[in-house]
Design a protein around this motif. Structure first.
Motif, PDB file in Angstrom:
ATOM      1  N   HIS A 118      68.886  98.336  56.499  1.00  0.00           N
ATOM      2  CA  HIS A 118      69.262  98.185  55.088  1.00  0.00           C
ATOM      3  C   HIS A 118      70.718  97.751  54.985  1.00  0.00           C
ATOM      4  N   PRO A 119      70.978  96.458  55.102  1.00  0.00           N
ATOM      5  CA  PRO A 119      72.360  95.977  55.028  1.00  0.00           C
ATOM      6  C   PRO A 119      73.042  96.316  53.720  1.00  0.00           C
ATOM      7  N   SER A 120      72.264  96.546  52.669  1.00  0.00           N
ATOM      8  CA  SER A 120      72.843  96.831  51.365  1.00  0.00           C
ATOM      9  C   SER A 120      73.597  98.159  51.334  1.00  0.00           C
ATOM     10  N   LEU A 121      73.412  98.982  52.362  1.00  0.00           N
ATOM     11  CA  LEU A 121      74.123 100.249  52.409  1.00  0.00           C
ATOM     12  C   LEU A 121      75.616 100.058  52.676  1.00  0.00           C
ATOM     13  N   ARG A 122      75.979  98.878  53.166  1.00  0.00           N
ATOM     14  CA  ARG A 122      77.384  98.572  53.422  1.00  0.00           C
ATOM     15  C   ARG A 122      77.811  97.397  52.551  1.00  0.00           C
ATOM     16  N   PRO A 123      79.129  97.259  52.226  1.00  0.00           N
ATOM     17  CA  PRO A 123      79.591  96.143  51.413  1.00  0.00           C
ATOM     18  C   PRO A 123      79.263  94.800  52.075  1.00  0.00           C
ATOM     19  N   LEU A 124      79.050  93.769  51.241  1.00  0.00           N
ATOM     20  CA  LEU A 124      78.732  92.454  51.750  1.00  0.00           C
ATOM     21  C   LEU A 124      79.846  91.976  52.681  1.00  0.00           C
ATOM     22  N   GLY A 125      79.464  91.451  53.822  1.00  0.00           N
ATOM     23  CA  GLY A 125      80.433  91.002  54.810  1.00  0.00           C
ATOM     24  C   GLY A 125      80.901  92.100  55.733  1.00  0.00           C
ATOM     25  N   ASP A 126      80.435  93.322  55.506  1.00  0.00           N
ATOM     26  CA  ASP A 126      80.816  94.460  56.354  1.00  0.00           C
ATOM     27  C   ASP A 126      79.572  95.135  56.914  1.00  0.00           C
ATOM     28  N   PHE A 127      78.619  94.305  57.326  1.00  0.00           N
ATOM     29  CA  PHE A 127      77.360  94.826  57.830  1.00  0.00           C
ATOM     30  C   PHE A 127      77.588  95.650  59.104  1.00  0.00           C
ATOM     31  N   TYR A 128      76.720  96.615  59.267  1.00  0.00           N
ATOM     32  CA  TYR A 128      76.771  97.467  60.463  1.00  0.00           C
ATOM     33  C   TYR A 128      76.393  96.637  61.685  1.00  0.00           C
ATOM     34  N   ALA A 129      77.207  96.662  62.714  1.00  0.00           N
ATOM     35  CA  ALA A 129      76.956  95.868  63.926  1.00  0.00           C
ATOM     36  C   ALA A 129      77.007  96.782  65.142  1.00  0.00           C
TER      37      ALA A 129
END
Length: 453
Positions: A118-129
């Motif tokens: 769920h990338p939406s859990l983090r701000p856009l451009g700050d995806f969990y990697a």
């Protein structure tokens, strides 16, 4: 480093194995995010299946959860299934499919899975990697905590172990015991099983089933400890140390039985403190033979430790007491643990002082001589057979020709050097027994035929 491919092959559920394999392939291709998502999927599928199986087996709490799972699947109710998954780790821990540490690690996996899926859990451009190292750690943790283990609760496995040991059908099969109660159980359950085995074998606590009785169950537990020690010596030593620390407070009879059944294990002696060693030495020194009956079974088992280097060194009273025994009691001791140490003590057993009649000659041969046959060297064999023919109570006893044949067959390791020894034995026997050569039962014709004489 762990061989993940080898561990993947041990995933117990064939339906979950493809999910775990796909997670591994994602890791090998550098896709950490996909690996974490698939790893949690494998864990969830595995635990849900285990909960259903436990429910089918009648486990109350698991039965309720299994009913919720079935209802959600029947209606394709996504929200209900999400509720099941949300409580999955807590329920698995409650049912002892997981311990606290494993549940905590898998909780971290679930949280990382949500961040990956769920990338939406983090701000856009700050995806969990996540890193590949983290993905691999999650996969290894899932495999070791959940995926390679069958759906057995810790409490149930321990109960099955104690029930099996007390069962009349107990056989002590090494492969079954180590596979079922050691290799295929989780480390936390394994520690509990070893702890139970150590306590029972050493202390004979109250409440053991009768039949077979406390002593018999404790003997079987000692056999299990021997097998477990071959797998993990440190684990067995740790739990034996706790049990042995309480041995000094036990009744004398329990102490004798405990040392007799465990004294052949080096891990037992590593747990014995100097004060306890002194107490056990006094116990050995106080052993008295029963009039007209000889040593009891537990006394002779304890004294048979004199044949082993480590106990003999740590408890010099063993050797002192053995030297004080009459020849019949020595035979009882030798019978409990035949070995190289005793072979030099065999010839006196066939002298007239001990083998003073036909039946005693036969008994001493069965008790001590034949069990020690695989440990004889050619010099001791020669002395033994010379003593045999020098005592007419041995030479003429009805069982002795067959005993001689058994002795010959069980000294196969001497076959290249013993031919002349046996020929001399036959020649002496025939010279001492009346009748034509080969005509008497006491000419030991069976042995003569076996050696081609």
């Amino acid at each position: 480093m762990l061989d993940l491919e080898e561990i993947l092959g041990r995933v117990w559920n064939p339906d979950v194995r493809p999910l775990a394999a796909e997670a591994y392939r994602s890791y090998t291709t550098g896709s950490a995010r996909a690996c974490i998502i698939l790893t949690w999927g494998a864990v969830a599928a595995d635990l849900i299946d285990k909960l259903q199986r436990l429910g089918e087996d009648g486990e109350g709490t698991a039965k309720d959860i299994a009913q919720k799972i079935d209802a959600a699947r029947a209606k394709s109710d996504v929200k209900a299934m999400q509720d099941v998954e949300a409580a999955l780790l807590e329920n698995a821990q409650m049912l002892e499919l997981l311990d606290f540490v494993e549940a905590r690690d898998l909780q971290r996996l679930r949280e990382d899975r949500h961040l990956c899926a769920h990338p939406s859990l983090r701000p856009l451009g700050d995806f969990y990697a996540p890193s590949l190292e983290l993905a691999r750690a999650h996969l290894v943790g899932a495999l070791q905590a959940v995926l390679i283990h069958p759906p057995s609760q810790g409490r149930n496995v321990v109960d099955r172990f104690t029930g099996h040991v007390a069962d009349a059908a107990f056989t002590g099969n090494e492969e079954y015991l180590t596979h079922t109660f050691f290799d295929q159980v989780k480390p936390t359950v394994r520690r509990r099983i070893v702890d139970v085995a150590a306590k029972v074998a050493c202390l004979e606590p109250d409440g053991l089933p009768d039949p077979p009785g406390a002593s018999k169950v404790a003997d079987r537990m000692a056999d299990c400890l021997r097998l477990f020690a071959a797998r993990d010596r440190t684990l067995v030593a740790t739990h034996l140390k706790k049990a042995v620390s309480r041995l000094g407070d036990k009744p004398r009879a329990v102490q004798i039985r405990s040392v007799g059944r465990l004294g052949y294990l080096d891990v037992f002696w590593s747990a014995v403190t100097p004060p306890l060693r002194g107490q056990l030495g006094g116990l050995v020194a106080s052993i008295q033979s029963r009039p007209d009956m000889g040593l009891s079974d537990i006394q002779s088992r304890l004294l048979s430790l004199v044949g082993l280097d480590q106990p003999r060194k740590l408890l010099p009273e063993l050797e002192t007491k053995f030297a004080e025994l009459d020849l019949f009691d020595r035979a009882l001791v030798i019978n409990k643990r035949p070995g190289k140490y005793f072979t030099g003590r065999l010839p006196p057993l066939l002298e007239k002082e001990a083998a003073h009649n036909f039946r005693m000659a036969e008994l001493l041969t069965r008790l001590a001589v034949l069990p020690c046959a695989p440990h004889l060297d050619e010099h001791t064999l020669a002395t033994l057979l010379e003593t045999w023919t020098a005592n007419d109570q041995c030479l003429y006893a009805s069982e002795m020709p067959q005993n001689a044949l058994t002795l010959y067959r069980t000294t196969q390791h001497l076959r290249l050097v013993d031919e002349s020894i046996w020929k001399d034995f036959i020649t002496r026997a025939r010279s001492l027994v009346p009748g034509h050569e080969g005509s008497s039962a006491y000419h030991y014709n069976e042995v003569a035929e076996a050696i081609g004489m």
